[in-house]
Design a protein around this motif. Structure first.
Motif, short mmCIF file in Angstrom:
data_model
loop_
_atom_site.label_atom_id
_atom_site.label_comp_id
_atom_site.label_asym_id
_atom_site.label_seq_id
_atom_site.Cartn_x
_atom_site.Cartn_y
_atom_site.Cartn_z
N PRO A 1 0.85 -1.20 0.00
CA PRO A 1 0.00 0.00 0.00
C PRO A 1 0.88 1.25 0.00
N PRO A 2 0.47 2.32 -0.68
CA PRO A 2 1.31 3.52 -0.75
C PRO A 2 1.43 4.21 0.62
N LYS A 3 2.62 4.72 0.88
CA LYS A 3 2.84 5.48 2.12
C LYS A 3 2.31 6.90 1.94
N ARG B 1 13.85 5.42 -2.17
CA ARG B 1 14.64 5.15 -0.96
C ARG B 1 13.79 5.35 0.30
N LEU B 2 12.95 6.38 0.31
CA LEU B 2 12.09 6.64 1.46
C LEU B 2 11.04 5.55 1.64
N ASP C 1 4.00 4.05 8.19
CA ASP C 1 3.14 4.27 7.04
C ASP C 1 3.20 5.70 6.54
N VAL C 2 3.80 6.59 7.37
CA VAL C 2 3.89 8.01 7.00
C VAL C 2 5.36 8.43 6.97
N ILE C 3 5.75 9.08 5.89
CA ILE C 3 7.11 9.62 5.77
C ILE C 3 7.12 10.98 6.46
N ILE D 1 13.64 12.55 5.90
CA ILE D 1 14.22 13.15 4.70
C ILE D 1 15.68 13.48 4.97
N LEU D 2 16.55 12.60 4.51
CA LEU D 2 17.98 12.79 4.73
C LEU D 2 18.68 12.92 3.38
N PHE D 3 19.17 14.12 3.09
CA PHE D 3 19.92 14.36 1.86
C PHE D 3 21.40 14.18 2.15
N PRO D 4 22.24 14.10 1.11
CA PRO D 4 23.67 13.81 1.33
C PRO D 4 24.34 14.66 2.40
N GLU D 5 24.04 15.98 2.40
CA GLU D 5 24.69 16.83 3.40
C GLU D 5 24.19 16.51 4.81
#
Length: 450
Positions: free
Chosen positions: A337-339, A367-368, A375-377, A382-386
């Motif tokens: 099921p979609p998050k 990736r998320l 079930d919820v992002i 949210i982790l970006f490279p920096e």
């Protein structure tokens, strides 16, 4: 699966009964009609799989009825029944779109064989249509920004023409997607769409890849091979990253575009093709022409209709729609099921610069979907490279920091290679057994759909 429904239209009761008995014995449900006037409403009102239609009917004849049926349902196979003196009319009917014709007296074997073949053709056409619709859904431009609306308008206009198209845009903006849409909306949609990544093919193999080769034309040419120009005959040839093509190959491509003719490597016979070429590049070809790395005449030959695709940072209002779309499609791909995504998380995504454009956003959402346990992002997910680098630096233990980095890195690489461990190992230049060991040690699930 329900039984196929066949309508028999003939004014002779004996023919109707004979066909009905034959077809019922084959497991079909049969409807009977003695005139075209009574058959047409039945065709309008209920789904049918085949129509057997007599040519010589009182009132509206079979040819007129065929034209009417084609206007109602072009996909419905119509098999004409003709007497000996009606062969010319039967041939005319086939040219009008009838599937086939059977000559009286009817052969039991021919009736059953023709019905089976018509049903198989109908099934294949339905599958192809569903596949095309699925591809159109998968390869669609998502967005409601002014920039995307203008791009879609250009695509719609261009697709109806035969002109060569040159697509400009940064990496990850959707150049291949745009090319596919132009093809799918064009009169060539049922013919091949063939892609060549000019940057990915070694210089010594590019001519063979494009034009094919004859057996024995060079070391390793053990058999004759068709090139992409030949394979895409009747359809569309997409030359991606055209700016990376060598000057020698550019000259041969230019000639092939101008004449629609070429010779295989090692061959002497001219091969004629009819195809449309769409090219794409992330380079400034005008600058490449000035530098002498790209032929000016080829540039003008390709640049008949230029299309420029905006980067994601210039249409940030589309990010929320893209996020929703990727959450749904990726979940469907993994059978989950979609998050959902929280407002702070969505805001964080919209504030990013997205150097890799839509492709980078898609990879991030994938990736998320894989890494987020709930079930919820949320915003913290949210982790970006920096951000990741800071996260690794919070570890007091070197091994833990190293393991955290390796896990993220391997997850990213596995996702990019569709979770194929062998392919990922090859891409990383390590033994498959070593990668399996790492996956197990770091607690990575190698099958995200499980």
């Amino acid at each position: 699966m329900s039984e196929p429904v066949i309508l028999v239209v003939d004014d002779e009761a004996g023919i109707r009964e004979s066909l009905s008995d034959i077809l019922k014995d084959e497991g079909y449900r049969v409807l009977l009609s003695e005139s075209a006037e009574s058959a047409i409403p039945a065709i309008r009102e209920q789904p049918l799989d085949i129509v057997f239609l007599d040519i010589w009917l009182p009132g509206m004849d079979g040819i007129e009825a065929l034209a009417e049926i084609r206007s109602i349902n072009r996909e419905l196979p119509v098999i004409m029944i003709s007497g000996h003196g009606n062969i010319e009319l039967a041939v005319k009917a086939v040219k009008m779109g009838a599937y086939d014709f059977l000559e009286k007296p009817l052969s039991l074997e021919k009736v059953t064989l023709t019905a089976k073949r018509a049903l198989e053709k109908k099934r294949l056409e339905a599958e192809n249509k569903a596949l095309r619709e699925s591809l159109m859904e998968k390869h669609r431009l998502v967005g409601e920004s002014t920039a995307i609306k203008a791009l879609l308008s250009q695509i719609e206009i261009v697709s109806k023409t035969k002109s060569t198209v040159l697509i400009f845009g940064e990496s990850g903006t959707g150049k291949e997607l745009t090319a596919r849409l132009i093809h799918e909306l064009s009169p060539r949609a049922k013919m091949p769409f063939v892609e060549v990544n000019c940057a990915a093919i070694p210089h010594e193999l590019i001519e063979s890849e494009l034009f094919g080769h004859e057996k024995g034309s060079f070391t390793g040419a053990f058999e004759k091979k068709k090139g992409k120009f030949e394979v895409s005959d009747g359809g569309t040839l997409f030359l991606d990253e055209i700016g990376d093509m060598s000057p020698e190959t550019q000259a041969k491509v230019l000639r092939a575009l101008e004449t629609q003719e070429f010779q295989r490597v090692g061959g002497s016979k001219n091969i004629k093709v009819d195809l449309r070429v769409i090219a794409a590049t992330n380079k400034d070809l005008k600058e490449e022409v000035k530098k002498g790395t790209f032929r000016e005449d080829l540039y003008f030959r390709l640049n008949v209709i230029p299309i420029s695709i905006p980067p994601l940072r210039e249409r940030k209002e589309d990010i929320s729609l893209l996020v929703k779309y990727f959450l749904e499609t990726i979940a469907k791909e993994y059978g989950k099921p979609p998050k959902k995504i929280s407002e702070p998380a969505l805001k964080s995504l919209m504030e990013q610069h997205w150097h890799g454009n839509v492709r980078e956003l898609k990879n991030t959402i994938e990736r998320l979907v894989i890494m987020t346990s709930g079930d919820v992002i949320e915003g913290k997910d949210i982790l970006f490279p920096e951000t990741l680098r800071t996260d690794y630096l919070t570890h007091k233990n070197l091994k833990k920091a190293k393991d955290a980095f390796e896990k993220d890195f391997l997850l990213n690489q596995l996702a990019q290679n569709n979770w194929n461990v062998s392919k990922t190992a090859d891409a990383l230049g390590i033994e498959r057994s070593n990668l399996h060991r790492k996956i197990k040690t770091l607690g990575i699930n190698p099958d995200p759909s499980g």
